[in-house]
Design a protein around this motif. Sequence first.
Motif, PDB file in Angstrom:
ATOM      1  N   ILE A  51     -11.999  35.475  16.707  1.00  0.00           N
ATOM      2  CA  ILE A  51     -11.299  36.463  17.539  1.00  0.00           C
ATOM      3  C   ILE A  51     -12.281  37.109  18.524  1.00  0.00           C
ATOM      4  O   ILE A  51     -12.015  37.169  19.727  1.00  0.00           O
ATOM      5  CB  ILE A  51     -10.587  37.523  16.668  1.00  0.00           C
ATOM      6  CG1 ILE A  51      -9.514  36.841  15.803  1.00  0.00           C
ATOM      7  CG2 ILE A  51      -9.951  38.609  17.555  1.00  0.00           C
ATOM      8  CD1 ILE A  51      -8.851  37.759  14.793  1.00  0.00           C
ATOM      9  N   MET A  91     -11.771  36.585  22.469  1.00  0.00           N
ATOM     10  CA  MET A  91     -11.084  37.671  23.176  1.00  0.00           C
ATOM     11  C   MET A  91     -11.899  38.102  24.389  1.00  0.00           C
ATOM     12  O   MET A  91     -13.110  38.003  24.422  1.00  0.00           O
ATOM     13  CB  MET A  91     -10.825  38.861  22.246  1.00  0.00           C
ATOM     14  CG  MET A  91     -12.028  39.643  21.856  1.00  0.00           C
ATOM     15  SD  MET A  91     -11.608  40.777  20.511  1.00  0.00           S
ATOM     16  CE  MET A  91     -11.147  42.173  21.445  1.00  0.00           C
ATOM     17  N   MET A  92     -11.166  38.546  25.413  1.00  0.00           N
ATOM     18  CA  MET A  92     -11.833  38.964  26.649  1.00  0.00           C
ATOM     19  C   MET A  92     -11.709  40.466  26.828  1.00  0.00           C
ATOM     20  O   MET A  92     -10.626  41.039  26.645  1.00  0.00           O
ATOM     21  CB  MET A  92     -11.191  38.287  27.842  1.00  0.00           C
ATOM     22  CG  MET A  92     -11.528  36.821  27.940  1.00  0.00           C
ATOM     23  SD  MET A  92     -10.950  36.186  29.531  1.00  0.00           S
ATOM     24  CE  MET A  92     -11.663  34.561  29.495  1.00  0.00           C
ATOM     25  N   GLU A  93     -12.824  41.062  27.198  1.00  0.00           N
ATOM     26  CA  GLU A  93     -12.850  42.493  27.518  1.00  0.00           C
ATOM     27  C   GLU A  93     -13.944  42.741  28.541  1.00  0.00           C
ATOM     28  O   GLU A  93     -14.726  41.844  28.860  1.00  0.00           O
ATOM     29  CB  GLU A  93     -13.151  43.320  26.248  1.00  0.00           C
ATOM     30  CG  GLU A  93     -11.965  43.445  25.321  1.00  0.00           C
ATOM     31  CD  GLU A  93     -12.196  44.348  24.133  1.00  0.00           C
ATOM     32  OE1 GLU A  93     -13.366  44.540  23.732  1.00  0.00           O
ATOM     33  OE2 GLU A  93     -11.203  44.855  23.593  1.00  0.00           O
ATOM     34  N   ARG A  98     -17.389  56.840  11.520  1.00  0.00           N
ATOM     35  CA  ARG A  98     -16.320  57.568  12.214  1.00  0.00           C
ATOM     36  C   ARG A  98     -15.572  58.397  11.182  1.00  0.00           C
ATOM     37  O   ARG A  98     -15.203  57.889  10.125  1.00  0.00           O
ATOM     38  CB  ARG A  98     -15.345  56.596  12.906  1.00  0.00           C
ATOM     39  CG  ARG A  98     -15.995  55.677  13.949  1.00  0.00           C
ATOM     40  CD  ARG A  98     -16.275  56.384  15.274  1.00  0.00           C
ATOM     41  NE  ARG A  98     -15.092  56.514  16.085  1.00  0.00           N
ATOM     42  CZ  ARG A  98     -14.809  55.786  17.178  1.00  0.00           C
ATOM     43  NH1 ARG A  98     -15.639  54.863  17.595  1.00  0.00           N
ATOM     44  NH2 ARG A  98     -13.706  55.998  17.868  1.00  0.00           N
ATOM     45  N   ILE A 114     -14.662  42.053  13.209  1.00  0.00           N
ATOM     46  CA  ILE A 114     -13.368  42.326  13.842  1.00  0.00           C
ATOM     47  C   ILE A 114     -12.440  43.233  13.026  1.00  0.00           C
ATOM     48  O   ILE A 114     -11.710  44.043  13.627  1.00  0.00           O
ATOM     49  CB  ILE A 114     -12.681  41.004  14.289  1.00  0.00           C
ATOM     50  CG1 ILE A 114     -11.507  41.280  15.239  1.00  0.00           C
ATOM     51  CG2 ILE A 114     -12.215  40.156  13.121  1.00  0.00           C
ATOM     52  CD1 ILE A 114     -11.911  41.826  16.595  1.00  0.00           C
ATOM     53  N   ARG A 160     -11.872  46.994  13.904  1.00  0.00           N
ATOM     54  CA  ARG A 160     -10.989  47.533  14.948  1.00  0.00           C
ATOM     55  C   ARG A 160      -9.618  47.906  14.387  1.00  0.00           C
ATOM     56  O   ARG A 160      -9.012  48.879  14.821  1.00  0.00           O
ATOM     57  CB  ARG A 160     -10.901  46.545  16.102  1.00  0.00           C
ATOM     58  CG  ARG A 160     -12.290  46.382  16.737  1.00  0.00           C
ATOM     59  CD  ARG A 160     -12.318  45.514  17.933  1.00  0.00           C
ATOM     60  NE  ARG A 160     -11.484  45.976  18.994  1.00  0.00           N
ATOM     61  CZ  ARG A 160     -11.683  45.713  20.277  1.00  0.00           C
ATOM     62  NH1 ARG A 160     -12.764  45.010  20.625  1.00  0.00           N
ATOM     63  NH2 ARG A 160     -10.869  46.124  21.203  1.00  0.00           N
ATOM     64  N   SER A 161      -9.140  47.148  13.394  1.00  0.00           N
ATOM     65  CA  SER A 161      -7.912  47.541  12.704  1.00  0.00           C
ATOM     66  C   SER A 161      -8.193  48.766  11.851  1.00  0.00           C
ATOM     67  O   SER A 161      -7.352  49.661  11.726  1.00  0.00           O
ATOM     68  CB  SER A 161      -7.423  46.412  11.798  1.00  0.00           C
ATOM     69  OG  SER A 161      -7.291  45.230  12.524  1.00  0.00           O
ATOM     70  N   LEU A 219     -10.373  51.159  12.351  1.00  0.00           N
ATOM     71  CA  LEU A 219     -10.468  52.378  13.158  1.00  0.00           C
ATOM     72  C   LEU A 219      -9.078  52.951  13.431  1.00  0.00           C
ATOM     73  O   LEU A 219      -8.846  54.155  13.283  1.00  0.00           O
ATOM     74  CB  LEU A 219     -11.213  52.085  14.466  1.00  0.00           C
ATOM     75  CG  LEU A 219     -11.385  53.279  15.400  1.00  0.00           C
ATOM     76  CD1 LEU A 219     -12.140  54.419  14.722  1.00  0.00           C
ATOM     77  CD2 LEU A 219     -12.133  52.851  16.677  1.00  0.00           C
ATOM     78  N   ARG A 220      -8.163  52.081  13.781  1.00  0.00           N
ATOM     79  CA  ARG A 220      -6.797  52.541  14.046  1.00  0.00           C
ATOM     80  C   ARG A 220      -6.168  53.108  12.771  1.00  0.00           C
ATOM     81  O   ARG A 220      -5.532  54.173  12.781  1.00  0.00           O
ATOM     82  CB  ARG A 220      -5.941  51.390  14.590  1.00  0.00           C
ATOM     83  CG  ARG A 220      -4.461  51.688  14.636  1.00  0.00           C
ATOM     84  CD  ARG A 220      -4.045  52.550  15.821  1.00  0.00           C
ATOM     85  NE  ARG A 220      -4.037  51.730  17.010  1.00  0.00           N
ATOM     86  CZ  ARG A 220      -3.044  50.909  17.360  1.00  0.00           C
ATOM     87  NH1 ARG A 220      -1.957  50.832  16.613  1.00  0.00           N
ATOM     88  NH2 ARG A 220      -3.134  50.185  18.435  1.00  0.00           N
ATOM     89  N   LYS A 253      -7.574  56.510  12.053  1.00  0.00           N
ATOM     90  CA  LYS A 253      -6.999  57.508  12.972  1.00  0.00           C
ATOM     91  C   LYS A 253      -5.583  57.876  12.508  1.00  0.00           C
ATOM     92  O   LYS A 253      -5.216  59.053  12.484  1.00  0.00           O
ATOM     93  CB  LYS A 253      -6.915  56.960  14.397  1.00  0.00           C
ATOM     94  CG  LYS A 253      -8.247  56.875  15.140  1.00  0.00           C
ATOM     95  CD  LYS A 253      -7.970  56.290  16.536  1.00  0.00           C
ATOM     96  CE  LYS A 253      -9.225  55.855  17.258  1.00  0.00           C
ATOM     97  NZ  LYS A 253      -8.907  55.041  18.452  1.00  0.00           N
ATOM     98  N   MET A 305      -6.662  38.635  11.401  1.00  0.00           N
ATOM     99  CA  MET A 305      -7.198  39.957  11.120  1.00  0.00           C
ATOM    100  C   MET A 305      -6.121  40.838  10.505  1.00  0.00           C
ATOM    101  O   MET A 305      -4.934  40.625  10.715  1.00  0.00           O
ATOM    102  CB  MET A 305      -7.803  40.586  12.378  1.00  0.00           C
ATOM    103  CG  MET A 305      -6.846  40.960  13.471  1.00  0.00           C
ATOM    104  SD  MET A 305      -7.710  41.520  14.990  1.00  0.00           S
ATOM    105  CE  MET A 305      -8.391  43.082  14.454  1.00  0.00           C
ATOM    106  N   HIS A 306      -6.569  41.825   9.728  1.00  0.00           N
ATOM    107  CA  HIS A 306      -5.647  42.774   9.118  1.00  0.00           C
ATOM    108  C   HIS A 306      -4.944  43.544  10.229  1.00  0.00           C
ATOM    109  O   HIS A 306      -5.553  43.877  11.240  1.00  0.00           O
ATOM    110  CB  HIS A 306      -6.390  43.786   8.260  1.00  0.00           C
ATOM    111  CG  HIS A 306      -7.313  43.179   7.249  1.00  0.00           C
ATOM    112  ND1 HIS A 306      -8.466  42.506   7.581  1.00  0.00           N
ATOM    113  CD2 HIS A 306      -7.260  43.166   5.905  1.00  0.00           C
ATOM    114  CE1 HIS A 306      -9.066  42.097   6.481  1.00  0.00           C
ATOM    115  NE2 HIS A 306      -8.368  42.479   5.454  1.00  0.00           N
ATOM    116  N   THR A 307      -3.686  43.870  10.016  1.00  0.00           N
ATOM    117  CA  THR A 307      -3.055  44.804  10.935  1.00  0.00           C
ATOM    118  C   THR A 307      -3.489  46.208  10.498  1.00  0.00           C
ATOM    119  O   THR A 307      -3.818  46.424   9.327  1.00  0.00           O
ATOM    120  CB  THR A 307      -1.517  44.715  10.882  1.00  0.00           C
ATOM    121  OG1 THR A 307      -1.086  45.123   9.575  1.00  0.00           O
ATOM    122  CG2 THR A 307      -1.027  43.308  11.176  1.00  0.00           C
ATOM    123  N   PRO A 308      -3.485  47.168  11.427  1.00  0.00           N
ATOM    124  CA  PRO A 308      -3.823  48.539  11.036  1.00  0.00           C
ATOM    125  C   PRO A 308      -2.909  49.040   9.919  1.00  0.00           C
ATOM    126  O   PRO A 308      -3.343  49.769   9.034  1.00  0.00           O
ATOM    127  CB  PRO A 308      -3.595  49.333  12.329  1.00  0.00           C
ATOM    128  CG  PRO A 308      -3.767  48.335  13.426  1.00  0.00           C
ATOM    129  CD  PRO A 308      -3.247  47.048  12.869  1.00  0.00           C
TER     130      PRO A 308
END
Lengths: 185, 384
Positions: B180, B184-186, B277, B291, B294-295, B297-298, B301, B369-372
């Motif tokens: 991933i 993935m592009m950023e 965090r 990766i 990122r899930s 972190l969401r 939150k 990847m895991h979903t949030p």
Amino acid sequence: MKNIQIKIGGFGGQGIVLAGYILGKAASIHDKKNATLTQSYGPESRGGSCSAQLIIGNDEIDYPKVSQPDILLIMSQEAYDKFTPELTKGGILLYDEDLAKPTNNFGKTTRVHSIPATRYAEEIGKKVVANIIMLGFFTAISGLISPDAMKKSIRSSTPSGFEELNVKAFDRGYESGLTKTNQKK
Amino acid sequence: MTMIRPAIRTGEHFFNGDVACAEGAIASGCRFFAGYPITPATEIAEAMSARMPEVDGIFIQMEDEIASMNAILGASCAGVKSMTATSGPGFSLMMENFGLGIMMEIPAVLVNIQRGGPSTGLPTITGQQDMMQARWGSHGDYEVIALSPCSPQEMFDFTIKAFNLSEKYRLPVLVMADEIVGHMMEKVIIPEKKDIHLISRKKPAVAPEEYLMYQPEADHVPPMANAGDGYKVITTGLTHDEKGYPAMNAEAHEKLIKRLCDKIIKNRSDIIEYEERYIDDAEIVVITYGIPARSTLRAVKDARNAGIKAGMLRLITVWPFYEEKVFELAGKTHALIVPEINNGQIVREVERSARGKTKVIPIRKFAEMHTPQEIFKVIKEVSK
């Protein structure tokens, strides 16, 4: 601007991922937003189903995948059938009317617009620019990205010698999109 | 005529992780890449094949991954910063010579864009199933350094970090990414040359006749003369003494192995990096890397928004493992949650480090990847 989820669907060879790349680059590099592009990645080939997924916005992009698209750009019947059920209520559906026929009803809040993108591309001279026409259409209707950023991104992402053709394709889609939004008003 | 691009492409780019990795390598001064294309790492080789001629470097497509790893070790011995990149089956093939690099203390960077395994597994689909192989994949006792990026920007930054650590500690360093992150592009921001901090291997400070290839300094790392510099360069995969001569006895073996391990263990505080965090008052901490961060972190939150005191510890350096930190967190939390795209690998390290002081809960995921929501659900259950 809140983060928006966008999915572009079609078949291999239409430049679906390139369209996603151009859009992501326009948003992140030229419009100074955040953008993440992921793509369906498998043993795909020309003619097989294909999609590009984008998240665009001013917020930090944590989860990079599109879970529920706010906007759909559809360039095949298969993509229409597969992705339209995922569309957020109140979202935007844009599709190439010669490549997909509507098969389901959406709530009143969903904005649905179609364009004969591939036919227009053939009129301009190259069928392969249909994806760029879709981007122009999207830019006018969504208002998320500036046309200037999109054109810069198109010029730096298409093969040399074909920049003007692609910009022309963008303008064709953009004008068509403006007409649609004016009609609604 | 295509324009020749500079070595450091200062500015903002919309890159995928693989391309960002290649640019990070070139910005680090990497001028030799040997590899064998393999999905999902192919774009690194592709980018290097286009870029190496532009920067007077060398790209070689080798006959296989065994040879690729050997080639980068050889090039590095000659003084050129070198890299290879691979995935799954290729990583397995590189393991023998990865050990050779550890034993001969040769700086290099090995990038693994992980996919599902074992064997050919899932060529196009993600995984984090090589994390223990990264630690123990070659035979013998040794310590490794492995970094885990979670964005294209980090693919650029961590590749530079990997080169710096490899040069500083004289060993091949691993970048453990996944499909991933690779695809993935950023936005990737490449700084100006003056803002990119680079480290190069220590050179001998003594006359050539006094130099010993494996005589360490206080940091346990021996200065490294390149082949051709005029120093006596003797190196072998056999257990060796400070001159580099084979020394097949218990005393020499213990001395060498302990030093190879100590140069990492005793410099842990310099090597280990992490991100925290919402951790200060956290009662539930999700420990993550790569990766799934990122899930996570969401999810964290969302948990905070729901009034749950959740936090995130993201391991930037997975190896060496930051056990002191995990032990400290174990002493003040209700639970440590470990989402991984495998059947539970780093969670074992977390359990070991927590020493029974708190609950350790894995969230195993395969090929995506895991979903949030999946992580949030576990946080919520634990908080009840």
